[in-house]
Structure formats: structure tokens, C-alpha cells
Design a protein around this motif. Sequence first.
Motif, PDB file in Angstrom:
ATOM      1  N   ALA A   1      67.321  58.432  63.434  1.00  0.00           N
ATOM      2  CA  ALA A   1      66.860  56.997  65.195  1.00  0.00           C
ATOM      3  C   ALA A   1      67.770  55.940  64.229  1.00  0.00           C
ATOM      4  O   ALA A   1      68.141  54.705  64.751  1.00  0.00           O
ATOM      5  N   ASN A   2      68.388  55.750  63.321  1.00  0.00           N
ATOM      6  CA  ASN A   2      68.413  55.057  62.125  1.00  0.00           C
ATOM      7  C   ASN A   2      70.203  54.914  61.705  1.00  0.00           C
ATOM      8  O   ASN A   2      70.560  53.762  61.835  1.00  0.00           O
ATOM      9  N   SER A   3      70.155  55.866  60.887  1.00  0.00           N
ATOM     10  CA  SER A   3      71.725  56.429  60.902  1.00  0.00           C
ATOM     11  C   SER A   3      72.233  57.681  61.904  1.00  0.00           C
ATOM     12  O   SER A   3      72.205  58.509  61.172  1.00  0.00           O
ATOM     13  N   GLY A   4      72.128  57.646  63.009  1.00  0.00           N
ATOM     14  CA  GLY A   4      72.179  58.590  63.862  1.00  0.00           C
ATOM     15  C   GLY A   4      73.783  59.564  63.671  1.00  0.00           C
ATOM     16  O   GLY A   4      74.135  60.336  63.209  1.00  0.00           O
ATOM     17  N   LYS A   5      74.849  57.967  63.788  1.00  0.00           N
ATOM     18  CA  LYS A   5      76.183  59.011  63.386  1.00  0.00           C
ATOM     19  C   LYS A   5      76.339  59.029  61.899  1.00  0.00           C
ATOM     20  O   LYS A   5      76.922  60.185  62.285  1.00  0.00           O
ATOM     21  N   THR A   6      75.666  58.436  60.689  1.00  0.00           N
ATOM     22  CA  THR A   6      76.108  59.562  59.901  1.00  0.00           C
ATOM     23  C   THR A   6      75.781  60.675  59.460  1.00  0.00           C
ATOM     24  O   THR A   6      76.254  61.258  59.190  1.00  0.00           O
ATOM     25  N   TYR A   7      74.355  61.199  60.376  1.00  0.00           N
ATOM     26  CA  TYR A   7      73.735  61.931  60.226  1.00  0.00           C
ATOM     27  C   TYR A   7      74.669  63.377  60.782  1.00  0.00           C
ATOM     28  O   TYR A   7      74.646  63.757  60.753  1.00  0.00           O
ATOM     29  N   LYS A   8      74.979  62.758  62.189  1.00  0.00           N
ATOM     30  CA  LYS A   8      75.164  64.062  62.454  1.00  0.00           C
ATOM     31  C   LYS A   8      77.226  64.434  62.524  1.00  0.00           C
ATOM     32  O   LYS A   8      77.269  65.726  62.463  1.00  0.00           O
ATOM     33  N   SER A   9      77.425  63.010  61.894  1.00  0.00           N
ATOM     34  CA  SER A   9      79.217  63.908  61.276  1.00  0.00           C
ATOM     35  C   SER A   9      78.991  64.402  60.388  1.00  0.00           C
ATOM     36  O   SER A   9      79.665  65.351  59.392  1.00  0.00           O
ATOM     37  N   THR A  10      77.621  64.025  59.305  1.00  0.00           N
ATOM     38  CA  THR A  10      77.533  64.611  57.795  1.00  0.00           C
ATOM     39  C   THR A  10      77.371  66.337  58.405  1.00  0.00           C
ATOM     40  O   THR A  10      78.222  67.030  57.728  1.00  0.00           O
ATOM     41  N   LEU A  11      76.807  67.161  59.551  1.00  0.00           N
ATOM     42  CA  LEU A  11      76.477  68.155  60.010  1.00  0.00           C
ATOM     43  C   LEU A  11      77.831  68.771  60.531  1.00  0.00           C
ATOM     44  O   LEU A  11      77.716  69.780  59.955  1.00  0.00           O
ATOM     45  N   ALA A  12      78.691  67.535  60.535  1.00  0.00           N
ATOM     46  CA  ALA A  12      79.550  68.791  61.717  1.00  0.00           C
ATOM     47  C   ALA A  12      81.096  68.753  60.281  1.00  0.00           C
ATOM     48  O   ALA A  12      80.991  69.708  60.836  1.00  0.00           O
ATOM     49  N   LYS A  13      80.663  67.659  59.891  1.00  0.00           N
ATOM     50  CA  LYS A  13      82.111  67.945  58.631  1.00  0.00           C
ATOM     51  C   LYS A  13      81.295  69.057  56.952  1.00  0.00           C
ATOM     52  O   LYS A  13      82.283  69.936  56.855  1.00  0.00           O
ATOM     53  N   GLN A  14      79.936  69.099  57.338  1.00  0.00           N
ATOM     54  CA  GLN A  14      79.783  70.667  56.667  1.00  0.00           C
ATOM     55  C   GLN A  14      79.950  71.382  57.413  1.00  0.00           C
ATOM     56  O   GLN A  14      80.212  72.943  56.645  1.00  0.00           O
ATOM     57  N   ARG A  15      79.853  71.733  59.040  1.00  0.00           N
ATOM     58  CA  ARG A  15      80.373  72.949  59.877  1.00  0.00           C
ATOM     59  C   ARG A  15      81.452  73.176  59.156  1.00  0.00           C
ATOM     60  O   ARG A  15      82.465  74.180  59.495  1.00  0.00           O
ATOM     61  N   LYS A  16      82.890  72.620  59.284  1.00  0.00           N
ATOM     62  CA  LYS A  16      84.018  72.007  59.129  1.00  0.00           C
ATOM     63  C   LYS A  16      84.133  72.309  57.701  1.00  0.00           C
ATOM     64  O   LYS A  16      85.467  73.591  57.373  1.00  0.00           O
TER      65      LYS A  16
END
Length: 360
Positions: free
Chosen positions: A148-163
Amino acid sequence: MRVTVARPRELGQAEVSRWRSLQEADPAFDNPFLSPEFTLTVGELRDDVRVAVIHDGPDIVGFFPFERHPLGIGKPVAAGLTDAQGLVYDRHVRIDPLRLIKACGLSVYEFDHLVAAQPLLNAHHDRHPSPIIDLSDGFDHYTETLRANSGKTYKSTLAKQRKLQREVGTVRHDYAITDVAPLRTLLGWKTDQYRRTGRTDRFAHQWIVELVERLLATRSDSFAGVLDMVYAGDEPVAGHFGLRTRTTLVGWFPAYDTRFAKYSPGLVQHLAMAEQAAKSGIQLIDLGRGEKEYKDKLKTGELQVAEGRVARRAPAAAVHWLMRVPARKTRATVLANPLLHKTADKALKTYGRLRTVLQG
């Protein structure tokens, strides 16, 4: 009020147990830097550590750990390292701060992370935010807050972990490990960070290295050192060493291998740490005072800590004011002004790069 002053090693088991019970009775003191184990361990390595034991009649009603320096200058235990400072005491008892520091043989007591509910605190002391992660409703609720508050950060962190997993190797997280080898890897990264950013390398002081190693080996239900590391394949990429009580974990020494910087390994590690901490019963992670981008991205709220001093009318206190207070106020002005802060930070990093080149 009657005060006796002792070295930490002179405290008996009954006194340590009383300290712990006073701490656990009040949420304001739920921080491992205020735990008896922390002061006892520092006291094994530094001869200037003292503990004021505060009595009200026959009862022990408080403990005030401090360092006593020349000219009666008092500082928190492990000053410069700790993110929570002050007394642990029964708040039903009135404690006069000037009488207390006099009984401790101090002219002045200075602090920069004084927690709430302190008799040392007054309206003139500067307050600063200390960001926190609230896990009291569990990790899933925390991630909902992040979305809700840092959605972009949360999604990009998960994406970078997968990468990271695709490009380097399977990502795993080891939480609350006791092996000293990964700790030394982490401290090596931290030393590189200090030098790279122009800061003083804390781990150039052997007593601090020994302190961290001893705290890693300290484990009980009410206090422990907590080391966790994130790996990609066989490569360690990020880690953190902190301390915990039963319900609070403090952020202390996070670092990562700069070879993996593009994957935001620090954010990956903090999210993994929060998940495992919540499973182990931690309800709050205190990220500590300080302006850091990752703290703003991860926090759910803030505590307040204070900076200032309590001083008696004494020549040493006046000398201390001249040496410390103007410089502290100048630093606070720089940190409060985004442009000045950015300029100072850039200058430190430039100095760090030059120092690295010259030392290489």
C-alpha cells in the motif's frame, strides 16, 4: 533515592535478574541495547563501564549503565555504537537526574539515542525519528502495508530477487546462525562500506570486533545476537548482524557484496529477515536513527530518540559544552537540510574514494 556504582562484573545474579524484570515490565525499555547482557559484555572489554544501581529504601528500582571518562564526562555504554540509551527503572519512582549524575561522579552525561520515558529527558533536548518495522500483526500484514505504501519498492525487490536467482544461483536465507565465518565476511563488507563512503571504520578497533563476536555467541530467551545471511548459489550476497530481546530486533550492521548491488541485495535481505523474525516471535524491528533510503522504503512507523546532555554546574561541564555542543548543533543543521546533507555526503564519498586509491 540511594545510588551505588559498580563495575558490571560486580553485579550479582539477583541484580541482573531485577534489571531484566524491570526491562520486561515496560515496553519503553524493550530494546537489547538496554539489556543487562549488553552492558555485561561491553564491561568485559572496557574498563570505563559502570552501572548505577538505584535504591528506594530496601528495593532496587533502577539501573543506569554508563561510561565514565576523564573530567567526569559520562557517555552511554559503547557510545557511538548503540541506538538506544538511558535508564531501566520503575517509572513509579521519581529520579532526580542531577542527583543521579552527581552520585555517579559525573559532571555531565551526553547522549544521542536516549529512549522515551527517561528522567534525563527535558524539553530542550533534540528529538529524532528512529524508523521501525511493526510485525505485531505478522509478516503478511507487513507486506500488505508495504504494497500500500511502497508498492513499487516491494514489487521491484521481489523481481530483483528472482533475477538474482536466475543469473547467479538459488537464493536462500540463513537466519539466526552462529558460525563466526559468515560474520567475518559481513564485517569485511562493512569495513569496505565505511572506507568507500568516507566514514571511520569501526572494525579497525579490535574491541568492537571482539564485542560483536561475543554477542553472536550470547543466546538466551531474553537476549541474543542475531546473524543472518542471504546466498545466491554458494555466493554470500548480503547479511546483517543485530541484537534481540524476546520481541524486539535492532538493526545494527547491515552490509552486502557490492558485486551484486544491481539486485538490491540489502532490501532482499531485510525482507527475508523480517519474515523469519516474525516467525520467531519478533514483533518490532528497530532500524535505528539515521536518514537512509532503505529505511524510508521499509518502515511502517517511527519511535523518537533524543540527543543532548544533562550537566551539573562544574568547570568540566563548561569545557565539555565548548568542545561538543556547537559541533553537534552544526551537524544537526546539516542533517536537517537536504541540500547540505547531500553535499556533505558527496564530499565524504569523494574522500573515501581518494583514501582507497592512496591506501591501495
